[in-house]
Design a protein around this motif. Structure first.
Motif, PDB file in Angstrom:
ATOM      1  N   VAL A 294      -9.485  11.349 -10.879  1.00 30.48           N
ATOM      2  CA  VAL A 294      -9.233  11.966  -9.575  1.00 30.48           C
ATOM      3  C   VAL A 294      -9.234  10.905  -8.485  1.00 30.48           C
ATOM      4  O   VAL A 294     -10.119  10.049  -8.445  1.00 30.48           O
ATOM      5  CB  VAL A 294     -10.314  13.030  -9.261  1.00 30.48           C
ATOM      6  N   ARG A 295      -8.232  10.958  -7.616  1.00 26.64           N
ATOM      7  CA  ARG A 295      -8.194  10.039  -6.462  1.00 26.64           C
ATOM      8  C   ARG A 295      -8.161  10.858  -5.173  1.00 26.64           C
ATOM      9  O   ARG A 295      -7.276  11.689  -4.986  1.00 26.64           O
ATOM     10  CB  ARG A 295      -6.964   9.126  -6.536  1.00 26.64           C
ATOM     11  N   PHE A 296      -9.176  10.631  -4.336  1.00 24.38           N
ATOM     12  CA  PHE A 296      -9.217  11.259  -3.010  1.00 24.38           C
ATOM     13  C   PHE A 296      -8.649  10.257  -2.010  1.00 24.38           C
ATOM     14  O   PHE A 296      -8.754   9.045  -2.214  1.00 24.38           O
ATOM     15  CB  PHE A 296     -10.664  11.581  -2.617  1.00 24.38           C
TER      16      PHE A 296
ATOM     17  N   THR B 180       8.710   6.040  -5.174  1.00 23.84           N
ATOM     18  CA  THR B 180       7.748   5.201  -4.447  1.00 23.84           C
ATOM     19  C   THR B 180       6.982   4.266  -5.392  1.00 23.84           C
ATOM     20  O   THR B 180       6.635   3.150  -5.035  1.00 23.84           O
ATOM     21  CB  THR B 180       6.820   6.086  -3.582  1.00 23.84           C
ATOM     22  N   GLN B 181       6.764   4.705  -6.632  1.00 18.22           N
ATOM     23  CA  GLN B 181       6.024   3.835  -7.572  1.00 18.22           C
ATOM     24  C   GLN B 181       6.844   2.597  -7.932  1.00 18.22           C
ATOM     25  O   GLN B 181       6.302   1.543  -8.236  1.00 18.22           O
ATOM     26  CB  GLN B 181       5.663   4.562  -8.879  1.00 18.22           C
ATOM     27  N   LEU B 182       8.175   2.738  -7.908  1.00 16.65           N
ATOM     28  CA  LEU B 182       9.020   1.603  -8.276  1.00 16.65           C
ATOM     29  C   LEU B 182       8.810   0.435  -7.328  1.00 16.65           C
ATOM     30  O   LEU B 182       8.725  -0.715  -7.754  1.00 16.65           O
ATOM     31  CB  LEU B 182      10.500   2.014  -8.268  1.00 16.65           C
TER      32      LEU B 182
ATOM     33  N   GLU C 127       0.849  -1.191   0.000  1.00 11.98           N
ATOM     34  CA  GLU C 127       0.000   0.000   0.000  1.00 11.98           C
ATOM     35  C   GLU C 127       0.882   1.237   0.000  1.00 11.98           C
ATOM     36  O   GLU C 127       2.063   1.176   0.376  1.00 11.98           O
ATOM     37  CB  GLU C 127      -0.954  -0.012   1.193  1.00 11.98           C
ATOM     38  N   ARG C 128       0.310   2.344  -0.447  1.00 12.14           N
ATOM     39  CA  ARG C 128       1.065   3.599  -0.456  1.00 12.14           C
ATOM     40  C   ARG C 128       1.539   3.883   0.969  1.00 12.14           C
ATOM     41  O   ARG C 128       0.763   3.693   1.912  1.00 12.14           O
ATOM     42  CB  ARG C 128       0.164   4.742  -0.945  1.00 12.14           C
ATOM     43  N   VAL C 129       2.755   4.373   1.107  1.00 12.60           N
ATOM     44  CA  VAL C 129       3.302   4.626   2.443  1.00 12.60           C
ATOM     45  C   VAL C 129       2.510   5.726   3.147  1.00 12.60           C
ATOM     46  O   VAL C 129       2.380   5.731   4.370  1.00 12.60           O
ATOM     47  CB  VAL C 129       4.822   4.915   2.361  1.00 12.60           C
TER      48      VAL C 129
ATOM     49  N   GLY D   3      11.781  18.160  -3.029  1.00 16.92           N
ATOM     50  CA  GLY D   3      11.905  16.784  -2.529  1.00 16.92           C
ATOM     51  C   GLY D   3      10.806  15.889  -3.060  1.00 16.92           C
ATOM     52  O   GLY D   3      11.029  14.702  -3.339  1.00 16.92           O
ATOM     53  N   ARG D   4       9.629  16.448  -3.213  1.00 15.02           N
ATOM     54  CA  ARG D   4       8.518  15.662  -3.763  1.00 15.02           C
ATOM     55  C   ARG D   4       8.868  15.197  -5.173  1.00 15.02           C
ATOM     56  O   ARG D   4       8.486  14.113  -5.594  1.00 15.02           O
ATOM     57  CB  ARG D   4       7.226  16.491  -3.818  1.00 15.02           C
ATOM     58  N   LEU D   5       9.593  16.038  -5.888  1.00 15.25           N
ATOM     59  CA  LEU D   5       9.900  15.707  -7.282  1.00 15.25           C
ATOM     60  C   LEU D   5      10.758  14.453  -7.388  1.00 15.25           C
ATOM     61  O   LEU D   5      10.780  13.787  -8.409  1.00 15.25           O
ATOM     62  CB  LEU D   5      10.580  16.899  -7.972  1.00 15.25           C
ATOM     63  N   PHE D   6      11.445  14.106  -6.282  1.00 16.04           N
ATOM     64  CA  PHE D   6      12.175  12.840  -6.261  1.00 16.04           C
ATOM     65  C   PHE D   6      11.267  11.695  -5.799  1.00 16.04           C
ATOM     66  O   PHE D   6      11.238  10.611  -6.381  1.00 16.04           O
ATOM     67  CB  PHE D   6      13.386  12.940  -5.316  1.00 16.04           C
ATOM     68  N   SER D   7      10.499  11.953  -4.745  1.00 12.75           N
ATOM     69  CA  SER D   7       9.846  10.866  -4.005  1.00 12.75           C
ATOM     70  C   SER D   7       8.794  10.085  -4.796  1.00 12.75           C
ATOM     71  O   SER D   7       8.676   8.866  -4.654  1.00 12.75           O
ATOM     72  CB  SER D   7       9.204  11.467  -2.755  1.00 12.75           C
ATOM     73  N   TYR D   8       8.023  10.774  -5.628  1.00 16.42           N
ATOM     74  CA  TYR D   8       6.842  10.102  -6.196  1.00 16.42           C
ATOM     75  C   TYR D   8       7.208   9.002  -7.187  1.00 16.42           C
ATOM     76  O   TYR D   8       6.583   7.943  -7.194  1.00 16.42           O
ATOM     77  CB  TYR D   8       5.874  11.128  -6.809  1.00 16.42           C
ATOM     78  N   THR D   9       8.215   9.229  -8.027  1.00 18.68           N
ATOM     79  CA  THR D   9       8.612   8.156  -8.943  1.00 18.68           C
ATOM     80  C   THR D   9       9.259   7.029  -8.158  1.00 18.68           C
ATOM     81  O   THR D   9       9.001   5.848  -8.389  1.00 18.68           O
ATOM     82  CB  THR D   9       9.610   8.669  -9.999  1.00 18.68           C
TER      83      THR D   9
HETATM   84 FE1  HDE Z   1       2.763  13.415  -1.016  1.00 19.45          FE
HETATM   85  N1  HDE Z   1       3.394  11.526  -1.335  1.00 19.45           N
HETATM   86  N2  HDE Z   1       4.557  13.917  -0.288  1.00 19.45           N
HETATM   87  N3  HDE Z   1       2.081  15.280  -0.509  1.00 19.45           N
HETATM   88  N4  HDE Z   1       0.944  12.956  -1.657  1.00 19.45           N
HETATM   89  C1  HDE Z   1       2.650  10.510  -1.813  1.00 19.45           C
HETATM   90  O1  HDE Z   1       3.370   9.040  -3.496  1.00 19.45           O
HETATM   91  C2  HDE Z   1       5.679  13.191  -0.431  1.00 19.45           C
HETATM   92  C3  HDE Z   1       2.813  16.296   0.021  1.00 19.45           C
HETATM   93  C4  HDE Z   1      -0.112  13.783  -1.818  1.00 19.45           C
HETATM   94  O2  HDE Z   1      -3.684   9.500  -4.726  1.00 19.45           O
HETATM   95  C5  HDE Z   1       3.468   9.289  -2.117  1.00 19.45           C
HETATM   96  O3  HDE Z   1       2.277   7.687  -4.928  1.00 19.45           O
HETATM   97  C6  HDE Z   1       6.812  13.906   0.084  1.00 19.45           C
HETATM   98  C7  HDE Z   1       2.145  17.539  -0.124  1.00 19.45           C
HETATM   99  C8  HDE Z   1      -1.263  13.060  -2.292  1.00 19.45           C
HETATM  100  O4  HDE Z   1      -1.994   8.257  -5.304  1.00 19.45           O
HETATM  101  C9  HDE Z   1       4.885   9.725  -1.761  1.00 19.45           C
HETATM  102  C10 HDE Z   1       6.299  15.080   0.559  1.00 19.45           C
HETATM  103  C11 HDE Z   1       0.965  17.246  -0.756  1.00 19.45           C
HETATM  104  C12 HDE Z   1      -0.839  11.748  -2.429  1.00 19.45           C
HETATM  105  C13 HDE Z   1       4.685  11.149  -1.318  1.00 19.45           C
HETATM  106  C14 HDE Z   1       4.894  15.085   0.313  1.00 19.45           C
HETATM  107  C15 HDE Z   1       0.949  15.840  -0.976  1.00 19.45           C
HETATM  108  C16 HDE Z   1       0.541  11.707  -2.032  1.00 19.45           C
HETATM  109  C17 HDE Z   1       2.958   8.020  -1.496  1.00 19.45           C
HETATM  110  C18 HDE Z   1       7.015  16.213   1.284  1.00 19.45           C
HETATM  111  C19 HDE Z   1      -0.180  18.196  -1.117  1.00 19.45           C
HETATM  112  C20 HDE Z   1      -1.666  10.566  -2.891  1.00 19.45           C
HETATM  113  C21 HDE Z   1       2.241   7.271  -2.609  1.00 19.45           C
HETATM  114  C22 HDE Z   1       8.077  16.692   0.871  1.00 19.45           C
HETATM  115  C23 HDE Z   1       0.160  19.182  -2.077  1.00 19.45           C
HETATM  116  C24 HDE Z   1      -1.518  10.341  -4.366  1.00 19.45           C
HETATM  117  C25 HDE Z   1       2.585   7.983  -3.808  1.00 19.45           C
HETATM  118  C26 HDE Z   1      -2.478   9.279  -4.837  1.00 19.45           C
HETATM  119  C27 HDE Z   1       1.335  10.555  -2.062  1.00 19.45           C
HETATM  120  C28 HDE Z   1       5.723  11.917  -0.954  1.00 19.45           C
HETATM  121  C29 HDE Z   1       4.070  16.162   0.712  1.00 19.45           C
HETATM  122  C30 HDE Z   1      -0.170  15.195  -1.587  1.00 19.45           C
HETATM  123  C31 HDE Z   1       5.609   8.886  -0.748  1.00 19.45           C
HETATM  124  C32 HDE Z   1       8.230  13.403   0.100  1.00 19.45           C
HETATM  125  C33 HDE Z   1       2.649  18.908   0.304  1.00 19.45           C
HETATM  126  C34 HDE Z   1      -2.640  13.624  -2.578  1.00 19.45           C
HETATM  127  O5  HDE Z   1       5.712   9.694  -2.865  1.00 19.45           O
END
Ligand code: HDE
Length: 679
Positions: free
Chosen positions: A109-111, A363-365, A69-71, A355-361
């Protein structure tokens, strides 16, 4: 974009859709299966044989049916829809999907909730995710938003810390889906940049009535870039057409038991009924020259840009008009990423966004098992994609030819990077000049002014709910020192608030005074939202011998307003009125609960029944205590008299009053009667 292109995403998904009904069963290799109930055995009472490939294929598939599951944001609910532009954004951005009024783009859209695991309840106190994937002709654009406009931390390196503190404690895995425990509040008190987001988390925003009644905020500051190359800072907003409305905390907790799928069900059922959720997209835009014109840093993700200072410009409307076909394939496998952008949308140095720009890809791996998650139907762009990437787990594309590198001569140097004029993405050439440091800008140091701005913007009932939320959350903390630290920290926001927390949790009153900020932003109060009765659910309590004509006329009138009356009685089947009118019962007192309705209409009946009386009293009392509108027929009034509710705020009796339906309907649109004295 043409009608054809708009339907492209649907057609793409349709290619993968399979209807199994009426078909013969086969293995995954297409072999017809003759028997699916008994494994292959050596004799009827003998051992199962290794050669039973059908059993092994079926069991192996089952054993691997779950993916990690998503972290965070593990629990999600999703839908398809479309976005239509009202106002061209040409002035600010060259993004093709924002150029022409009337242009439509398919979306998914995913809530989500943030902290709970995949099977946790919907109505917990938490931030909600609001992610939108726009399938544009220039590639997928993801707006990965939350329902609160600020975040707990300012630098992405602290994300693992805040999430560890918020998740169940590591030694015993308790508690699930809540911040009401020691480690979260210890994090808060020792990382005071969290103050503003914590104020939002303690407010009604953290318990949305419905995903249809929830705002979305991109939080991070992005950049719009137009054709001429000019850049503007931008923040994104989603504004629900039904207004922003919340549950009462006691109600939210009861719903978590009665219907843990409450928000998911609401989304699904509303779309099935044709009550399509609608949200307007808004942008706040700041020109480059005004980067330093504010008393906060516009790159700080713990700050809002007050709407009174930077107005929200409405761009268009999103309508969610189609439910998912398969939860796993779509809601679970969809992969969002703030780095999925199109030409005209770019990034800023906001350290959380970086930092987000690194994390999302990354985590999908782990979650989707390899680098080819873009090939999963829900994630595929509607435009073609060509590059030299090959291989990896579950590769589906069969690329032809022997060239998979750039530059090349054998393949006429294709695929070729596109020039900017030809839609090639070019990064905005922001000048960057600095020493390599691990540090935070001084301009990010004020953690309390906007927390105070939020507090100042709340009405009396909203402030009361915030105090009650702190009493609950900090009251659950066992560590006395942490409780005291929280009291002392929130004195920086408001002394009255901190004093109230101290009293509720048995801590010492705060030592120092609150923030001097006196400014308020009325846009932050939910009291200033849209008030719409349509799509609300009314629980209608009916007993045999009811007043048929009045009831039927009222139900019809409510339906004409788009309200959904649901008939509740002792037993399923029908209830019969004194005049023979017969109505189908939707739910019984056993199968449903008062907390699942927006209002209660007590119809009663002339047939005495202790069971009806006891249950109707309970339903009505709960609704009253949750500040909901209550309507009653003349028969129903007897119950209200008994419960001392007649004449109370938001209670309407249908005696000879012709305006009953109008008053009741308006009250339903008002959502709740916060000025009612509850029991
Ligand atoms: Fe996320 N976030 N996030 N987040 N986030 C994830 O990516 C992360 C942040 C948000 O419906 C993860 O695919 C970091 C802000 C949503 O699939 C992960 C930081 C905002 C969703 C991740 C943030 C969000 C995620 C986990 C701080 C609002 C669900 C699963 C630096 C603007 C997406 C995934 C969905 C999901 C990382 C902060 C929104 C781990 C590192 C700010 C809506 O990559």
């Amino acid at each position: 974009m043409s009608e054809d292109q708009r339907n492209q995403k649907q057609e793409q998904l349709d290619q993968y859709r399979v209807d199994d009904s009426g078909k013969k069963m086969t293995t995954n290799q297409g072999l017809r299966v003759s028997e699916d109930e008994f494994s292959l055995k050596a004799g009827e009472r003998g051992p199962t044989l290794m050669e039973d490939f059908h059993f092994r294929e079926k069991m192996t598939h089952f054993d691997h049916e779950r993916i990690p599951e998503r972290v965070v944001h593990a629990r999600g609910s999703a839908a398809h829809g479309e976005f239509e532009v009202y106002e061209s954004m040409k002035k600010y951005t060259k993004a093709k999907f924002l150029q022409e009024p009337g242009k439509k783009t398919p979306v998914f859209v995913r809530f989500s909730t943030v902290v709970g695991s995949r099977g946790s309840a919907d109505t917990v106190r938490d931030v909600r995710g609001f992610s939108t994937k726009f399938y544009t002709e220039e590639g997928n654009y993801d707006l990965v938003a939350n329902n609160m406009p600020v975040f707990f931390i300012q630098d992405a390196i602290k994300f693992p810390d805040v999430v560890h503190a918020l998740k169940p404690e590591p030694h015993n895995g308790i508690p699930q889906a809540t911040g009401a425990h020691d480690t979260f509040w210890d994090f808060v008190a020792n990382n005071q940049e969290s103050a503003h987001n914590v104020m939002w988390l303690m407010s009604d925003r953290a318990v949305p009535r419905s995903y249809r009644m929830m705002q979305g905020f991109g939080i991070n500051t992005f950049r719009f870039v137009n054709d001429a190359g000019d850049s503007h800072f931008v923040k994104f907003h989603w504004i629900p057409k039904l207004g922003v409305h919340s549950l009462v905390w006691d109600e939210a907790q009861k719903i978590a038991g009665n219907d843990p799928d409450y928000n998911r069900r609401d989304l699904y059922e509303s779309i099935e009924k044709g009550d399509y959720p609608e949200y307007e997209l808004g942008v706040q835009v700041i020109p480059e020259k005004d980067e330093f014109a504010f008393d906060f840093d516009i790159l700080d993700p713990t700050k809002i840009w007050p709407e009174e200072d930077v107005p929200v410009q409405i761009v268009g409307k999103m309508t969610l008009n189609k439910n998912i076909d398969n939860f796993f394939s779509e809601t679970e496998q969809v992969a969002f990423h703030p780095g999925h952008v199109v030409p005209g949308i770019d990034f800023t140095n906001d350290p959380l966004l970086q930092g987000r720009l690194f994390s999302y890809t990354d985590t999908q791996l782990i979650r989707l098992g390899g680098p080819n998650f873009h090939e999963i139907p829900i994630n595929r762009p509607v435009c073609p994609f060509h590059n030299n990437q090959r291989g990896g787990y579950h590769r589906q594309t069969i690329n032809e030819g022997k060239v998979s590198y750039h530059n090349n001569s054998i393949g006429a140097n294709t695929p070729t990077p596109a020039m900017k004029e030809d839609g090639g993405y070019t990064h905005y050439q922001e000048k960057v000049d600095g020493k390599k440091v691990r540090a935070r800008s001084q301009s990010f140091k004020d953690h309390f002014s906007q927390a105070k701005l939020f507090w100042n913007s709340m009405t009396g009932p909203e402030k009361m709910h915030i105090k009650q939320a702190f009493a609950f959350e900090v009251g659950k903390v066992k560590n006395k020192s942490v409780q005291q630290q929280v009291v002392d920290m929130f004195a920086n926001v408001d002394v009255e608030l901190a004093t109230s927390i101290a009293k509720d949790v048995g801590a010492n009153p705060p030592a120092k005074g609150g923030s001097p900020v006196t400014k308020a932003s009325p846009a932050l109060s939910q009291m200033n939202t849209f008030k719409v009765p349509a799509t609300r659910k009314v629980g209608v309590l009916v007993n045999n011998g009811f007043d048929g004509a009045t009831t039927q006329a009222t139900l019809d009138a409510l339906k004409a307003y788009g309200i959904h009356p649901m008939i509740i009685s002792e037993k399923l089947g029908t209830v019969t009125g004194a005049d023979g009118t017969s109505i189908m019962v939707d739910d019984t007192f056993t199968t449903t609960d008062s907390v699942l309705y927006d209002a209660i209409y007590v119809v009663g009946g002339n047939v005495g029944s202790k069971v009806f009386h006891k249950n109707a009293s309970q339903f009505t009392t709960d609704a009253f205590n949750h500040y909901k509108p209550i309507g009653a027929t003349a028969d129903g009034k007897m119950l209200l008299d008994e419960l001392n509710m007649t004449g109370a705020v938001g209670v309407f009796v249908q005696e000879n009053d012709k305006t009953f339906v109008e008053q009741f309907t308006q009250a339903i649109g008002e959502h709740r009667h916060w000025n009612r004295d509850v029991m």
